[in-house]
Scaffold this motif. Structure first.
Motif, PDB file in Angstrom:
ATOM      1  N   ASP A  42      97.051  77.707   7.200  1.00  0.00           N
ATOM      2  CA  ASP A  42      97.523  77.350   8.533  1.00  0.00           C
ATOM      3  C   ASP A  42      96.694  76.179   9.056  1.00  0.00           C
ATOM      4  N   GLN A  90      92.110  72.008   6.656  1.00  0.00           N
ATOM      5  CA  GLN A  90      91.088  71.008   6.316  1.00  0.00           C
ATOM      6  C   GLN A  90      90.336  71.374   5.030  1.00  0.00           C
ATOM      7  N   HIS A 132      94.551  69.189  17.236  1.00  0.00           N
ATOM      8  CA  HIS A 132      93.565  70.180  17.693  1.00  0.00           C
ATOM      9  C   HIS A 132      92.218  69.519  17.996  1.00  0.00           C
ATOM     10  N   ASP A 133      91.843  68.537  17.157  1.00  0.00           N
ATOM     11  CA  ASP A 133      90.546  67.880  17.319  1.00  0.00           C
ATOM     12  C   ASP A 133      90.482  66.987  18.551  1.00  0.00           C
ATOM     13  N   LYS A 178      86.482  80.308   4.317  1.00  0.00           N
ATOM     14  CA  LYS A 178      87.804  79.894   3.852  1.00  0.00           C
ATOM     15  C   LYS A 178      87.704  78.772   2.817  1.00  0.00           C
ATOM     16  N   ARG A 238      96.030  69.699  12.764  1.00  0.00           N
ATOM     17  CA  ARG A 238      94.562  69.653  12.761  1.00  0.00           C
ATOM     18  C   ARG A 238      94.055  68.481  13.608  1.00  0.00           C
ATOM     19  N   HIS A 244      94.173  76.120  10.848  1.00  0.00           N
ATOM     20  CA  HIS A 244      92.728  76.372  10.839  1.00  0.00           C
ATOM     21  C   HIS A 244      92.138  76.209   9.437  1.00  0.00           C
ATOM     22  N   THR A 245      92.944  76.448   8.422  1.00  0.00           N
ATOM     23  CA  THR A 245      92.436  76.369   7.046  1.00  0.00           C
ATOM     24  C   THR A 245      92.903  75.126   6.296  1.00  0.00           C
TER      25      THR A 245
END
Length: 215
Positions: A177, A182, A24-25, A163, A21, A179-180
């Motif tokens: 995953d 956080q 990705h940011d 989510k 995460r 994307h979820t």
């Protein structure tokens, strides 16, 4: 042990997904810095390239500082964090993209680390609820003891991230995953802090609330 049936990740998997995460940011602003350097190499206008580099470097730094508080250890186990640091991190995070205004209300206090992390992660959930920008109002009530955090969002195309709802209600069917992770971490922190999460949707705003469970 957490009661929510969705909170099943083991430590190594949780750490790996949180790292994904964070990467990705920051990969987008770091990539933009590289693009700015390439523009300089190609003889583009120095001012345009340097503006891109400065803006992207600031964006990357802000995101990393936010992640250090929201996801990182931020000190030893059991350490406390000044809510003033959380306020600055949240306002800087929003100002970097220049589409959301943040107001912050409540006493400044030294609070248990996981509570501050919960506050910042709930802020991220709320931030995701106004993808076109808007306003976020953060209110802290009695943060040192029977804490209550209230985050109100207003903006175009408001929504409660789906989510987040599924994980909070224990109804998420697919594996967690990058994307979820956080919203998953937000719910996990609430469990660890003994706080309940809820949200209230009205026509002109959405309110996210985390409050200490009665003892």
């Amino acid at each position: 042990m957490p009661k929510n049936p969705n909170l099943t990740l083991e430590g190594p998997d949780l750490a790996a997904l949180l790292c994904s995460r964070v990467c990705h940011d920051v990969i987008s602003p770091v990539g933009a810095i590289n693009n700015g350097l390439e523009l300089l190499d190609e003889g583009a206008s120095d001012s345009d390239a340097l503006d891109l580099i400065r803006t992207s470097a600031l964006n990357a730094a802000v995101r990393l500082k936010f992640a250090r508080l929201a996801f990182g250890a931020s000190g030893s186990v059991g350490a406390s964090i000044d809510t003033g640091e959380a306020e600055k991190a949240a306002k800087d995070f929003a100002s970097a993209e220049k589409k959301t205004e943040v107001t912050w209300n409540g006493p400044r206090a030294i609070v248990a680390k996981n509570r501050v992390k919960l506050l910042l992660n709930l802020f991220l959930v709320a931030y995701g609820g106004i993808p076109r920008g808007g306003s976020i109002d953060v209110t802290l009530e009695n943060p040192e003891y029977d804490a209550r955090f209230i985050i109100t969002i207003k903006g175009r195309m408001m929504r409660v991230p789906a989510k987040f709802v599924e994980i909070a209600e224990g109804t998420l069917e697919e594996p967690v995953d990058a994307h979820t992770i956080q919203p998953y971490y937000t719910v996990l922190l609430a469990e660890e802090c003994g706080m309940d999460l809820r949200h209230v949707v009205s026509e002109d705003k959405i309110v996210f609330i985390a409050e200490a469970r009665p003892t």
